[in-house]
Design an enzyme around this catalytic site. Sequence first.
Site, PDB file in Angstrom:
ATOM      1  N   HIS A  50       0.416   5.049   6.847  1.00  0.00           N
ATOM      2  CA  HIS A  50       1.125   5.529   5.657  1.00  0.00           C
ATOM      3  C   HIS A  50       1.602   6.972   5.784  1.00  0.00           C
ATOM      4  O   HIS A  50       0.902   7.803   6.361  1.00  0.00           O
ATOM      5  CB  HIS A  50       0.202   5.425   4.433  1.00  0.00           C
ATOM      6  CG  HIS A  50      -0.375   4.062   4.248  1.00  0.00           C
ATOM      7  ND1 HIS A  50      -1.656   3.741   4.669  1.00  0.00           N
ATOM      8  CD2 HIS A  50       0.151   2.935   3.732  1.00  0.00           C
ATOM      9  CE1 HIS A  50      -1.894   2.464   4.404  1.00  0.00           C
ATOM     10  NE2 HIS A  50      -0.813   1.950   3.833  1.00  0.00           N
ATOM     11  N   ASP A 100      -2.220   8.671   7.621  1.00  0.00           N
ATOM     12  CA  ASP A 100      -3.216   7.838   8.294  1.00  0.00           C
ATOM     13  C   ASP A 100      -2.496   6.930   9.297  1.00  0.00           C
ATOM     14  O   ASP A 100      -1.301   7.127   9.538  1.00  0.00           O
ATOM     15  CB  ASP A 100      -4.050   7.067   7.253  1.00  0.00           C
ATOM     16  CG  ASP A 100      -3.251   6.021   6.480  1.00  0.00           C
ATOM     17  OD1 ASP A 100      -2.097   5.741   6.861  1.00  0.00           O
ATOM     18  OD2 ASP A 100      -3.765   5.472   5.492  1.00  0.00           O
ATOM     19  N   SER A 115       0.803  -1.224   0.000  1.00  0.00           N
ATOM     20  CA  SER A 115       0.000   0.000   0.000  1.00  0.00           C
ATOM     21  C   SER A 115       0.836   1.273   0.000  1.00  0.00           C
ATOM     22  O   SER A 115       0.330   2.345  -0.328  1.00  0.00           O
ATOM     23  CB  SER A 115      -0.939   0.018   1.208  1.00  0.00           C
ATOM     24  OG  SER A 115      -0.215  -0.137   2.411  1.00  0.00           O
TER      25      SER A 115
END
Length: 379
Positions: free
Chosen positions: A347, A344, A47
Amino acid sequence: MAMMRSIASESCAILLLVLVMVLCSCGWIEAADDDLGLGASYIFGDSLVDAGNNNYLPTLSKANIKPNGIDFKASGGNPTGRYTNGRTIGDIVGEELGQPHFAAPFLAPNTTGRAILYGVNYASGGGGVMNSTGRIFVNRLSMDIQIDYFNITRKQIDKLLGPSKAREYIMKKSIFSVTVGANDFLNNYLLPVLSIGARISQTPDQFIDDVITHLRGQLTRLYQLDARKFVIGNVGPIGCIPYQKTINQLDENQCVDLANELAIQYNGRLKDLLTELNENLPGATFVHANVFDLVSDLIKNYAKYGFKSASRACCGNGGQFQGIIPCGPTSTMCEDRSKYVFWDPYHPSEAANLIIAKQLLDGDTDIISPMNLRQLRDL
């Protein structure tokens, strides 16, 4: 006689039109080929660099909801599936190296034709080196699947450029970026409840051996598909992300020791692996990106870099550091996104990604070795 002259005149006109079309076509091909001189970026990982592949999967790991992407100019601030407020490290590096387009997600329907010659992104939120990693999300693309997908792209490039030119383009003009490993710990070995069996059956040494063995096979497979220029990121300080700090109820300046110790242990083995591959795979250059030290410095000295916080998520909910619930429409969001290291619970923000990318592009051998990414491009 007049009819014959008319037919001859029409024939000349048609011939002239065909000639113009051929010349234009050749010019377009030359222009496109000139564009290809800037090279391509083929991105693999999780991600941290996913550009939207998970949008096309039935998965619990998605970032295609607001306010993700709020600072991504190319989409007008709409979510694209990137797990950050703006560009990923892969996006920024590609731009800086002169690539004319962001590497498009492999699963996106418009990733076809000559678009694949500018690069393709295979990364997937929740993905890891091990196929079992990220199973909590139901669906994700593991590294094995990502390389299967590159194999499809590789055959398409042969059709577009011809086998000989395609091989030269992949070997000399393409950079293969791999950002993977964090999920193999966070969403596999360290995962509460689901990982108990693995931790009983495998010591950390054994698990890391397993991961390294799989990664060796995966990188060798890319080499066999003509990849020659690689940049491999090590695992960052995963014990310092807002999620880990929140669930372990740590203070602002604390990190989870076990997670970071596993990352350090894995990173040592990764560095040895890349040395081995550089020695044993002729013509290949494996560049080691020391993300752990780079991000650790960013977290420790955040004020020096102009940040307000390196422990709290800008967008999230739950606990002291907003580190439990991922970023979404009901999340609390910070006022100034450029002042937070983390977007977040997991990340980095675009502001942090810019600092990391700059070091990878132009940094010295303490951060990226044996050369930085501009040097790798020009190799």
